[in-house]
Design an enzyme around this catalytic site. Structure first.
Site, mmCIF file in Angstrom:
data_model
loop_
_atom_site.group_PDB
_atom_site.id
_atom_site.type_symbol
_atom_site.label_atom_id
_atom_site.label_comp_id
_atom_site.label_asym_id
_atom_site.label_seq_id
_atom_site.Cartn_x
_atom_site.Cartn_y
_atom_site.Cartn_z
ATOM 1 N N LYS A 279 0.844 -1.186 0.000
ATOM 2 C CA LYS A 279 0.000 0.000 0.000
ATOM 3 C C LYS A 279 0.888 1.247 0.000
ATOM 4 O O LYS A 279 1.822 1.351 0.783
ATOM 5 C CB LYS A 279 -0.892 -0.011 1.245
ATOM 6 C CG LYS A 279 -2.009 1.003 1.247
ATOM 7 C CD LYS A 279 -2.921 0.752 2.432
ATOM 8 C CE LYS A 279 -4.123 1.683 2.412
ATOM 9 N NZ LYS A 279 -5.048 1.400 3.542
ATOM 10 N N GLU A 363 -19.506 -4.857 10.572
ATOM 11 C CA GLU A 363 -20.402 -4.036 11.387
ATOM 12 C C GLU A 363 -21.468 -4.863 12.105
ATOM 13 O O GLU A 363 -21.810 -4.579 13.262
ATOM 14 C CB GLU A 363 -21.057 -2.962 10.526
ATOM 15 C CG GLU A 363 -20.105 -1.896 10.024
ATOM 16 C CD GLU A 363 -19.358 -2.286 8.762
ATOM 17 O OE1 GLU A 363 -18.519 -1.497 8.290
ATOM 18 O OE2 GLU A 363 -19.609 -3.400 8.237
ATOM 19 N N ARG A 391 -25.630 -1.331 7.730
ATOM 20 C CA ARG A 391 -25.407 -2.743 7.476
ATOM 21 C C ARG A 391 -25.820 -3.603 8.665
ATOM 22 O O ARG A 391 -26.021 -4.813 8.532
ATOM 23 C CB ARG A 391 -23.930 -2.989 7.161
ATOM 24 C CG ARG A 391 -23.350 -2.017 6.160
ATOM 25 C CD ARG A 391 -21.928 -2.326 5.828
ATOM 26 N NE ARG A 391 -21.848 -3.425 4.885
ATOM 27 C CZ ARG A 391 -20.743 -3.778 4.247
ATOM 28 N NH1 ARG A 391 -19.628 -3.109 4.470
ATOM 29 N NH2 ARG A 391 -20.730 -4.774 3.404
#
Length: 623
Positions: A279, A363, A391
């Site tokens: 990354k 979540e 969610r």
């Protein structure tokens, strides 16, 4: 400058380049990403990490006939540059410009829009099955980061993936979501990647590819597969789900990636390629500060420096207040779903490391986990963006509210989220929470009131929710010790007799401005800080309905089912008829852009509200 990139008008142009030119293209793309995102802000780290992967995908596959599905799709900038949007790339995340995520209406090459994690595998599987049913031959490719596999939806998709004839899943493994990945899945991937046999294969890879081409890629894939299998036992996790596993491979080795994709393109079965990437690759500040450079505002393209915030954000006030509460109550715990930086819980973590829990991008699990802790007397504060808490709706209803458990939902990004657009605007939480019994829902007018609402939630023996905006607030002075509010009681900031303005959260400041505009026209306006979307202060609403000729409601939320709707319901229940002007977001998805510009466009300004109120002023009465 951009000798090759400026010539790329479609993926067909990528296929015309030789290997040396492709390597040069990768360098130009990285430079373009850094220079443009430095001005616009955005997800720079994830995109720097998928440059070679995206080039290789477009070199081997053929969009839009073949479909690419990016999980979250915040890493789709390179894809945008290679699919005819290079000349508009400097408009990304700007008003009227390119969206920061995949958007079906933006390009035929964006086969599936996204903005939340864990969606790629299910969507790609749906495409693949639909293709099979229609007798098609196009290829379906899903690119998902390793963090997406901490999300339950990914595993629900894997449970069904064997049903399709062809589907390629690329596991982009960089060990990060926004913060460092956590949990058993992250450990599992790390175990594979650090296998000594893989390291040896990696060292030999480049020479073999140059010498033997695709045959070497297939050979390496099989050998790495065998090595990985040897680590974890009889069969790889993915093979148990019906996928053939290949890798891990170097996600920055263009020749290997191209040859591997050519080989995998011929496979008429579901397969997964495990690619290791870095990354932020190619930009030292992003490599050194991967959390910061996941997504940020404008920065210096040379040093990576950013302008310091003029004051503490709502998120920082939340985290510091939670730390104070935890200092005096050992039952207070903090829970995040892979967002310690975005929610500022990285400030809480070092102060109370044993009472900080990052459950990954999950979540639903976060809410159920909190519910379980609450049954044992703990007081969990779940810090989850408003748009992501959607969610976990069933868990809020069924597992928290129904059992009246003391779980606090701290909804960061409540309201407009500006540059990130419709997938991240937190404009629905009042609507989706207001109808749930037993829950209270609060929205502070400033940072100090946020502290008080957190204290209120701490003392309330049941579920509660607090929504607060992205970024900084008005800069209110914070009390040393928060004070609990009377639940369901509004705050009258200014009395008036002609018109009453009920405002929620950050719209209280706009209500005060509207009152001044009305005063200039000879109207006496009351300003009420509603504080609670639920329970609503119905007595206060009724009082001003009887006293004033017009009511105005103001909210940073959709009008459908929102705070204004609650006021109308209260008036109906009290059998009071009075004109009500509701100021809020319309029944549509709001595009990305600067908050002030969008508010002006959609009428969420004091000036626009005044125009709508004027026709009713003739009904004003003096008590």
């Amino acid at each position: 400058m951009s000798e090759y990139l400026r010539k790329i008008k479609s993926p067909a142009d990528v296929k015309k380049l030789g290997m040396v030119e492709l390597e040069r293209l990768a360098e130009e793309i990285r430079d373009r990403l850094i220079q443009d995102v430095a001005k616009t802000g955005g997800h720079i780290g994830p995109n720097l990490g998928v440059v070679e992967l995206t080039i290789a995908m477009h070199y081997v596959f053929d969009t839009p006939r073949d479909s690419f599905v990016f999980d979250v799709s915040h890493q789709s900038y390179v894809h945008k540059l290679l699919t005819g949007r290079e000349d508009r790339f400097d408009t990304i995340r700007q008003p009227g410009g390119l969206n920061g995520f995949m958007l079906r209406t933006e390009s035929e090459h964006d086969s599936f829009g996204a903005g939340h994690a864990g969606t790629a595998l299910s969507a790609a599987l749906g495409m693949a099955v639909a293709r099979d049913m229609s007798g098609g031959t196009e290829k379906i490719v899903a690119l998902a980061g390793d963090a997406a596999f901490t999300n339950g939806i990914s595993f629900e998709a894997l449970n069904n993936v064997a049903s399709t004839k062809q589907m390629l899943i690329i596991l982009n493994d960089n060990e990060w979501s926004i913060d460092k990945n956590v949990g058993a899945i992250a450990e599992y991937f790390h175990k594979i990647a650090t296998n000594p046999t893989y390291v040896n294969l990696h060292d030999r890879a480049t020479g073999l590819i140059e010498k033997f081409g695709g045959r070497a890629a297939a050979h390496l894939a099989r050998k790495a597969e065998e090595a990985a299998k040897g680590i974890v036992g009889r069969g790889m996790l993915f093979e148990e789900f019906g996928l053939n596993y290949y890798g891990p491979v170097d996600g920055h080795n263009l020749p290997m990636l191209i040859e591997t994709f050519k080989f995998l393109k011929t496979q008429n079965k579901p397969v997964i390629l495990h690619a290791l990437t870095q990354k932020g690759r190619g930009f030292a500040p992003a490599m050194e500060q991967q959390k910061k450079f996941h997504g940020l505002g404008s920065f210096d393209p040379e040093t990576g420096a950013t302008k310091p915030a003029p004051q503490k954000t709502y998120s920082e006030v939340f985290a510091e207040t939670l730390t104070k509460l935890a200092n005096v109550d050992d039952k207070v715990v903090a829970i995040t779903a892979a967002m310690p930086n975005g929610t500022a819980l990285d400030l809480f973590r070092p102060m109370h490391p044993k009472r900080y829990f990052d459950v990954g991008i999950a979540e639903e699990h976060a809410v159920l986990f909190a519910a379980g802790m609450a049954t044992k007397g703990y007081k969990p504060f779940c810090a989850i963006y408003s748009t992501f808490l959607q969610r976990a709706f069933d868990q809020i209803v069924h597992d928290v509210a129904l059992q009246e458990l003391q779980v606090v939902f701290c909804m960061d990004r409540g309201g407009l989220s500006g540059d990130d657009g419709p997938t991240h605007h937190g404009l629905f939480d009042i609507s989706y929470l207001r109808g749930i019994p037993n829950i209270i829902h609060m929205d502070p007018k400033d940072e100090d009131e946020l502290q008080d609402m957190m204290q209120t939630a701490l003392e309330h023996k049941g579920p509660s929710a607090i929504r607060y905006p992205r970024g900084i607030g008005p800069g209110s002075v914070l009390k040393d010790v928060p004070v609990a509010l009377e639940i369901g009681k509004a705050e009258v900031l200014q009395d008036g007799s002609d018109i009453a303005i009920f405002a929620l959260g950050n719209m209280v400041a706009e209500a005060t401005k509207l009152a001044k505009l009305l005063a200039a026209e000879g109207q006496s306006a009351a300003v009420i800080n509603a504080r609670f979307a639920k329970p609503l202060d119905v007595d206060c609403v009724a009082k001003y309905a009887r006293k004033c000729g017009v009511l105005v409601t103001m909210e940073d939320h959709v009008l459908a089912g929102g705070f204004g709707s609650a006021v109308l319901e209260a008036l109906s229940g009290a059998e009071l008829e009075v004109p009500v002007v509701r100021v809020g977001w319309p029944d549509q998805f709001i595009e990305h852009g600067k908050a002030e510009d969008l508010r002006a466009k959609y009428g969420l300004t004091p000036e626009a509200a005044l125009v709508r109120v004027r026709p009713h002023l003739k009904h004003a009465v003096v008590s």
